[in-house]
Design a protein around this motif. Structure first.
Motif, mmCIF file in Angstrom:
data_model
loop_
_atom_site.group_PDB
_atom_site.id
_atom_site.type_symbol
_atom_site.label_atom_id
_atom_site.label_comp_id
_atom_site.label_asym_id
_atom_site.label_seq_id
_atom_site.Cartn_x
_atom_site.Cartn_y
_atom_site.Cartn_z
ATOM 1 N N UNK A 1 0.813 -1.224 0.000
ATOM 2 C CA UNK A 1 0.000 0.000 0.000
ATOM 3 C C UNK A 1 0.847 1.275 0.000
ATOM 4 N N UNK A 2 2.059 1.203 0.576
ATOM 5 C CA UNK A 2 2.886 2.418 0.637
ATOM 6 C C UNK A 2 4.301 2.195 0.094
ATOM 7 N N UNK A 3 4.508 1.135 -0.726
ATOM 8 C CA UNK A 3 5.862 0.922 -1.255
ATOM 9 C C UNK A 3 5.818 0.055 -2.506
ATOM 10 N N UNK A 4 6.924 0.046 -3.235
ATOM 11 C CA UNK A 4 7.086 -0.960 -4.284
ATOM 12 C C UNK A 4 8.568 -1.228 -4.456
ATOM 13 N N UNK A 5 8.890 -2.465 -4.875
ATOM 14 C CA UNK A 5 10.276 -2.707 -5.236
ATOM 15 C C UNK A 5 10.346 -3.435 -6.574
ATOM 16 N N UNK A 6 11.340 -3.037 -7.353
ATOM 17 C CA UNK A 6 11.515 -3.528 -8.717
ATOM 18 C C UNK A 6 12.762 -4.398 -8.762
ATOM 19 N N UNK A 7 12.673 -5.520 -9.453
ATOM 20 C CA UNK A 7 13.838 -6.377 -9.670
ATOM 21 C C UNK A 7 13.886 -6.738 -11.147
ATOM 22 N N UNK B 1 11.167 1.766 -3.380
ATOM 23 C CA UNK B 1 10.547 3.003 -2.893
ATOM 24 C C UNK B 1 9.736 2.649 -1.659
ATOM 25 N N UNK B 2 10.165 3.118 -0.481
ATOM 26 C CA UNK B 2 9.381 2.919 0.744
ATOM 27 C C UNK B 2 8.693 4.222 1.112
ATOM 28 N N UNK B 3 7.677 4.120 1.957
ATOM 29 C CA UNK B 3 6.981 5.315 2.463
ATOM 30 C C UNK B 3 6.527 6.249 1.342
ATOM 31 N N UNK B 4 5.790 5.690 0.376
ATOM 32 C CA UNK B 4 5.202 6.543 -0.652
ATOM 33 C C UNK B 4 4.338 7.601 0.029
ATOM 34 N N UNK B 5 4.186 8.750 -0.614
ATOM 35 C CA UNK B 5 3.499 9.880 0.014
ATOM 36 C C UNK B 5 2.076 9.526 0.439
ATOM 37 N N UNK B 6 1.358 8.791 -0.423
ATOM 38 C CA UNK B 6 -0.026 8.418 -0.119
ATOM 39 C C UNK B 6 -0.234 6.952 -0.486
ATOM 40 N N UNK B 7 -1.309 6.332 0.037
ATOM 41 C CA UNK B 7 -1.518 4.911 -0.252
ATOM 42 C C UNK B 7 -1.868 4.650 -1.716
ATOM 43 N N UNK B 8 -1.425 3.475 -2.201
ATOM 44 C CA UNK B 8 -1.759 3.065 -3.570
ATOM 45 C C UNK B 8 -2.562 1.765 -3.524
ATOM 46 N N UNK C 1 -1.341 2.891 -8.863
ATOM 47 C CA UNK C 1 -2.732 3.377 -8.895
ATOM 48 C C UNK C 1 -3.033 4.100 -7.581
ATOM 49 N N UNK C 2 -3.410 5.359 -7.677
ATOM 50 C CA UNK C 2 -3.724 6.141 -6.474
ATOM 51 C C UNK C 2 -4.992 5.599 -5.824
ATOM 52 N N UNK C 3 -4.989 5.526 -4.501
ATOM 53 C CA UNK C 3 -6.215 5.117 -3.791
ATOM 54 C C UNK C 3 -7.271 6.215 -3.916
#
Length: 220
Positions: free
Chosen positions: A102-108, A121-128, A147-149
């Protein structure tokens, strides 16, 4: 998982302290800390099954490079992160993996010209929305679609960026407007090239001269 265990232990200790705390101020601090820890634990990416994690490690030939460069953009519904990687379109699609929370993503990206690439990317500004988010592979580029919540404008990508922007703004928003301007001029001077420094010096000297002339009484 190790980090997650530490957070869990911190949370248990905070809960225990809460049961013994009697002072309102102390309780407020502990409750705030408890909520913060619970949110961090919630935002931890789910642990992968051991065999999958091991298998992934063994399939990661070569060495891993951390990606730091990216561009980003947004629409009403999505935050889009653009990552340039030459030749990425030639890889099998399963070699480009993105895990969303909900608040991060990681790419490999696995085995691109003998190297692996990661970006977190941790601690995205708003939930996704995890289900609504995806990635697209284009020529020499990966596009990560978060996708923005809620359909609202993001001023930046992460909470950390927001905090550093606020600190910078606070440094300029001093009570005295001329002091705020001085701070901006000092920053421009410190970061500027020779031309910029000359311009600021000239403006500074001229303003001092004007002040000086203005200070001389007319009847001399």
């Amino acid at each position: 998982p190790l980090f997650s265990n530490q957070l869990q232990k911190d949370l248990e200790e905070v809960k225990e302290l809460l049961t013994n705390a009697t002072r309102k101020r102390v309780r407020d601090v502990l409750v705030a800390e408890k909520q913060k820890l619970e949110l961090e634990i919630k935002n931890q990416p789910p642990p992968k099954p051991k065999d999958v994690a091991e298998e992934e490690k063994s399939s990661l030939g070569g060495y891993t490079v951390k990606i730091n460069n990216y561009g980003w953009d947004q629409s009403d519904k999505f935050v889009k992160i653009y990552i340039s990687l030459n030749g990425v379109q030639k890889l099998p699609a399963e070699n480009v993996q993105v895990n969303f929370t909900e608040r991060s993503f990681d790419l490999l990206v696995k085995n691109l010209n003998g190297k692996n690439y990661t970006m977190t990317f941790n601690n995205l500004l708003k939930p996704i929305s995890v289900e609504g988010s995806s990635r697209k592979i284009k020529t020499d580029m990966i596009l990560v679609m978060c996708k923005k919540k809620r359909e609202e404008k993001w001023d930046c990508l992460t909470q950390v960026e927001k905090e550093s922007k606020e600190k910078e703004k606070a440094a300029y928003d001093t009570a005295d407007p001329s002091e705020g301007l001085m701070n901006i001029l000092k920053k421009m001077y410190a970061e500027g090239d020779d031309e910029m420094k000359r311009t600021i010096n000239k403006a500074w000297v001229e303003s001092r001269e004007k002040q000086y002339k203005g200070d001389i009484p007319m009847d001399i």
